[in-house]
Design a protein around this motif. Structure first.
Motif, PDB file in Angstrom:
ATOM      1  N   ALA A  90       0.837  -1.206   0.000  1.00 16.64           N
ATOM      2  CA  ALA A  90       0.000   0.000   0.000  1.00 16.64           C
ATOM      3  C   ALA A  90       0.871   1.255   0.000  1.00 16.64           C
ATOM      4  CB  ALA A  90      -0.937  -0.003   1.205  1.00 16.64           C
ATOM      5  N   GLN A  91       1.943   1.233   0.765  1.00 19.63           N
ATOM      6  CA  GLN A  91       2.874   2.370   0.774  1.00 19.63           C
ATOM      7  C   GLN A  91       3.523   2.530  -0.592  1.00 19.63           C
ATOM      8  OE1 GLN A  91       5.278   0.967   3.978  1.00 19.63           O
ATOM      9  NE2 GLN A  91       3.870   1.676   5.564  1.00 19.63           N
ATOM     10  N   MET A  92       3.928   1.436  -1.181  1.00 18.71           N
ATOM     11  CA  MET A  92       4.525   1.470  -2.519  1.00 18.71           C
ATOM     12  C   MET A  92       3.564   2.112  -3.520  1.00 18.71           C
ATOM     13  SD  MET A  92       5.685  -1.818  -4.804  1.00 18.71           S
ATOM     14  CE  MET A  92       3.968  -2.369  -5.013  1.00 18.71           C
ATOM     15  N   GLU A  93       2.298   1.713  -3.480  1.00 18.02           N
ATOM     16  CA  GLU A  93       1.310   2.276  -4.397  1.00 18.02           C
ATOM     17  C   GLU A  93       1.115   3.769  -4.139  1.00 18.02           C
ATOM     18  OE1 GLU A  93      -0.151   0.848  -7.002  1.00 18.02           O
ATOM     19  OE2 GLU A  93       1.041  -0.963  -6.623  1.00 18.02           O
ATOM     20  N   GLY A  94       1.198   4.174  -2.864  1.00 12.21           N
ATOM     21  CA  GLY A  94       1.048   5.582  -2.525  1.00 12.21           C
ATOM     22  C   GLY A  94       2.150   6.456  -3.080  1.00 12.21           C
ATOM     23  N   TRP A  95       3.339   5.884  -3.283  1.00 12.71           N
ATOM     24  CA  TRP A  95       4.459   6.653  -3.829  1.00 12.71           C
ATOM     25  C   TRP A  95       4.339   6.861  -5.336  1.00 12.71           C
ATOM     26  CZ3 TRP A  95       7.554   9.768  -1.453  1.00 12.71           C
ATOM     27  CH2 TRP A  95       7.938   9.533  -0.121  1.00 12.71           C
ATOM     28  N   LYS A  96       3.602   6.008  -6.036  1.00 10.18           N
ATOM     29  CA  LYS A  96       3.570   6.070  -7.499  1.00 10.18           C
ATOM     30  C   LYS A  96       3.110   7.427  -8.037  1.00 10.18           C
ATOM     31  CE  LYS A  96       3.209   1.117  -8.487  1.00 10.18           C
ATOM     32  NZ  LYS A  96       2.369   0.035  -9.059  1.00 10.18           N
ATOM     33  N   PRO A  97       2.025   8.020  -7.518  1.00 11.68           N
ATOM     34  CA  PRO A  97       1.641   9.349  -8.037  1.00 11.68           C
ATOM     35  C   PRO A  97       2.687  10.419  -7.763  1.00 11.68           C
ATOM     36  CG  PRO A  97      -0.179   8.326  -6.843  1.00 11.68           C
ATOM     37  CD  PRO A  97       1.033   7.510  -6.560  1.00 11.68           C
ATOM     38  N   ILE A  98       3.485  10.238  -6.728  1.00 15.34           N
ATOM     39  CA  ILE A  98       4.519  11.216  -6.387  1.00 15.34           C
ATOM     40  C   ILE A  98       5.657  11.150  -7.393  1.00 15.34           C
ATOM     41  CG2 ILE A  98       6.214  11.887  -4.641  1.00 15.34           C
ATOM     42  CD1 ILE A  98       4.186  10.840  -2.532  1.00 15.34           C
ATOM     43  N   THR A  99       6.151   9.940  -7.667  1.00 15.43           N
ATOM     44  CA  THR A  99       7.234   9.824  -8.648  1.00 15.43           C
ATOM     45  C   THR A  99       6.755  10.263 -10.030  1.00 15.43           C
ATOM     46  OG1 THR A  99       6.762   7.479  -9.110  1.00 15.43           O
ATOM     47  CG2 THR A  99       8.335   7.967  -7.343  1.00 15.43           C
ATOM     48  N   GLU A 100       5.503   9.970 -10.356  1.00 14.23           N
ATOM     49  CA  GLU A 100       4.954  10.403 -11.651  1.00 14.23           C
ATOM     50  C   GLU A 100       4.904  11.927 -11.738  1.00 14.23           C
ATOM     51  OE1 GLU A 100       1.174   8.493 -11.835  1.00 14.23           O
ATOM     52  OE2 GLU A 100       2.031   6.485 -12.125  1.00 14.23           O
ATOM     53  N   ALA A 101       4.494  12.584 -10.650  1.00 15.77           N
ATOM     54  CA  ALA A 101       4.418  14.049 -10.641  1.00 15.77           C
ATOM     55  C   ALA A 101       5.793  14.670 -10.840  1.00 15.77           C
ATOM     56  CB  ALA A 101       3.802  14.530  -9.326  1.00 15.77           C
ATOM     57  N   VAL A 102       6.785  14.123 -10.167  1.00 17.61           N
ATOM     58  CA  VAL A 102       8.149  14.642 -10.293  1.00 17.61           C
ATOM     59  C   VAL A 102       8.661  14.456 -11.722  1.00 17.61           C
ATOM     60  CG1 VAL A 102      10.538  14.294  -9.534  1.00 17.61           C
ATOM     61  CG2 VAL A 102       8.692  14.376  -7.843  1.00 17.61           C
ATOM     62  N   HIS A 103       8.422  13.283 -12.275  1.00 14.45           N
ATOM     63  CA  HIS A 103       8.887  13.019 -13.644  1.00 14.45           C
ATOM     64  C   HIS A 103       8.180  13.911 -14.660  1.00 14.45           C
ATOM     65  CE1 HIS A 103      10.211   8.767 -12.201  1.00 14.45           C
ATOM     66  NE2 HIS A 103      11.173   9.656 -12.067  1.00 14.45           N
ATOM     67  N   GLU A 104       6.911  14.192 -14.430  1.00 17.85           N
ATOM     68  CA  GLU A 104       6.178  15.080 -15.339  1.00 17.85           C
ATOM     69  C   GLU A 104       6.780  16.485 -15.370  1.00 17.85           C
ATOM     70  OE1 GLU A 104       2.151  14.888 -14.026  1.00 17.85           O
ATOM     71  OE2 GLU A 104       1.815  12.879 -14.866  1.00 17.85           O
ATOM     72  N   GLU A 105       7.436  16.878 -14.268  1.00 14.90           N
ATOM     73  CA  GLU A 105       8.075  18.191 -14.197  1.00 14.90           C
ATOM     74  C   GLU A 105       9.533  18.154 -14.657  1.00 14.90           C
ATOM     75  OE1 GLU A 105       6.308  20.874 -13.536  1.00 14.90           O
ATOM     76  OE2 GLU A 105       4.535  19.604 -13.241  1.00 14.90           O
ATOM     77  N   GLY A 106       9.986  16.993 -15.134  1.00 12.01           N
ATOM     78  CA  GLY A 106      11.337  16.904 -15.672  1.00 12.01           C
ATOM     79  C   GLY A 106      12.435  16.748 -14.651  1.00 12.01           C
ATOM     80  N   SER A 107      12.080  16.268 -13.478  1.00 15.10           N
ATOM     81  CA  SER A 107      13.075  16.061 -12.425  1.00 15.10           C
ATOM     82  C   SER A 107      13.209  14.569 -12.140  1.00 15.10           C
ATOM     83  CB  SER A 107      12.671  16.806 -11.154  1.00 15.10           C
ATOM     84  OG  SER A 107      13.708  16.772 -10.189  1.00 15.10           O
TER      85      SER A 107
END
Length: 364
Positions: free
Chosen positions: A76-93
């Protein structure tokens, strides 16, 4: 000429600048330690940094030592991190997960079923106490980890790294600083063991070595960073042989060709005064990979460290709390906003957005 805002190649990653969002424990999860959508907003706001290092993220329940900090020990924690890493990648970081185990800097209130916190030796922190779910309490004398439990803890780090990879992180940083479990093994003050994990520098380094080699089965070396704090007193640290020890550790880490070595070289968290502070120049002499400085840097001191070749990357912590657009402020010479009241940094109130995602960008 190299400077703070020029790109940097970190292994296979192309960073848009050399500014790093330092790991900052902001305590915005619930009791389940699952990352939240609000956290995705927070990291997206600060993805102007070339690299983001996540807030310290516990690898096991008994590693918990902070209220409302996130974990990577459940799916569940792993799944919770997925939108965070996606958001960062969308901003080019890019984003690394900082893997954490508090060791003796914990309390049984955080893990009542597991009991006392664990450490290399039964030495309590000499300090004011720890904020537990039941309020502030004195530090407890930790239980000594058995060799079998050390092996199991290494496996916890590996499993957390695997979850980090599935969650979309670009790599992991092993938190071996600031008086947490790995640092407790590294330092003579807290490691009085007489087995293969204590005594000599080689033995004190063994725990970290085993963790690195376990994570190497998940990530290549250029996606693994390590953080050290040779000068710090946080969590009652500081050992007489610090210079010899941390020079040796850096030499050993150099052989792994890591993504970077993250050194808390600044003294903003205090200095143990057991000699002169260790500097980035000393680490540059024994570590050939990318070096990251941290703790109290300004734009000017960061630029100087990079221009002099002492650092490749500089991590900024507190300035990023109230300046989500820190890189833009650096770029245009805009003034920095004052830091918020520290009482709201760690989400102690009912409104988790307060002092977290409510800082506006600069208005020219």
């Amino acid at each position: 000429m190299m400077h703070l805002l020029t790109p940097f190649n970190l292994g296979s990653l192309s960073l848009k600048n050399r500014v790093v969002l330092a790991p900052l424990t902001r305590a915005r999860t619930g009791a389940d330690r699952v990352p939240t959508p609000l956290m995705a907003t927070y990291y997206r706001q600060r993805a102007n940094a070339g690299l983001i290092i996540s807030e310290a993220t516990v690898v096991s329940e008994i590693g918990i030592g902070w209220r409302n900090s996130p974990g990577l020990y459940s799916d569940a924690q792993m799944e919770g991190w997925k939108p965070i890493t996606e958001a960062v990648h969308e901003e080019g970081s890019a984003i690394f997960a900082q893997l954490w185990h508090c060791g003796r800097a914990s309390h049984s209130d955080f893990h009542p079923q597991a009991g006392l916190p664990v450490a290399p030796s039964a030495i309590a922190i000499n300090g004011e106490g720890v904020y537990t779910p039941q309020g502030k309490k004195p530090y407890e004398v930790p239980r000594v980890l058995t060799q079998a439990e050390i092996t199991a803890t290494v496996a916890d780090y590996r499993q957390a790294a695997l979850r980090a990879k599935v969650a979309g992180f670009d790599g992991v940083e092993i938190h071996a600083a600031n008086g947490y479990l790995i640092d407790q093994f590294l330092q003579a003050k807290t490691n009085h063991r007489q087995d293969e994990y204590g005594g000599s520098l080689e033995n004190r380094f063994r725990f970290l070595r085993e963790i690195i080699e376990a994570i190497l089965t998940i990530f290549p070396s250029q996606q693994i960073g390590v953080r050290l704090s040779p000068n710090g007193i946080f969590n009652d640290m500081g050992s007489p042989d610090y210079r010899e020890a941390f020079t040796y550790y850096a030499q050993q880490l150099d052989s792994y060709k890591l993504a970077y070595l993250h050194v808390m070289d600044g003294l903003a968290f205090g200095f143990h005064e057991l000699g002169t502070p260790m500097t980035l120049a000393e680490f540059r002499g024994v570590f050939s990979g990318p070096l990251m400085g941290n703790c109290g840097y300004t734009q000017a001191t960061a630029e100087a460290a990079i221009a002099e070749g002492l650092a490749d990357l500089i991590a900024f912590g507190r300035p990023y709390i109230s300046n989500p657009d820190l890189v833009q402020r650096f770029t245009h010479g805009w003034p920095l906003a004052e830091n918020a009241d520290p009482s709201v940094w760690n989400g102690s109130g009912e409104d988790f957005a307060l002092g977290y995602t409510d800082f506006p960008p600069y208005q020219a």
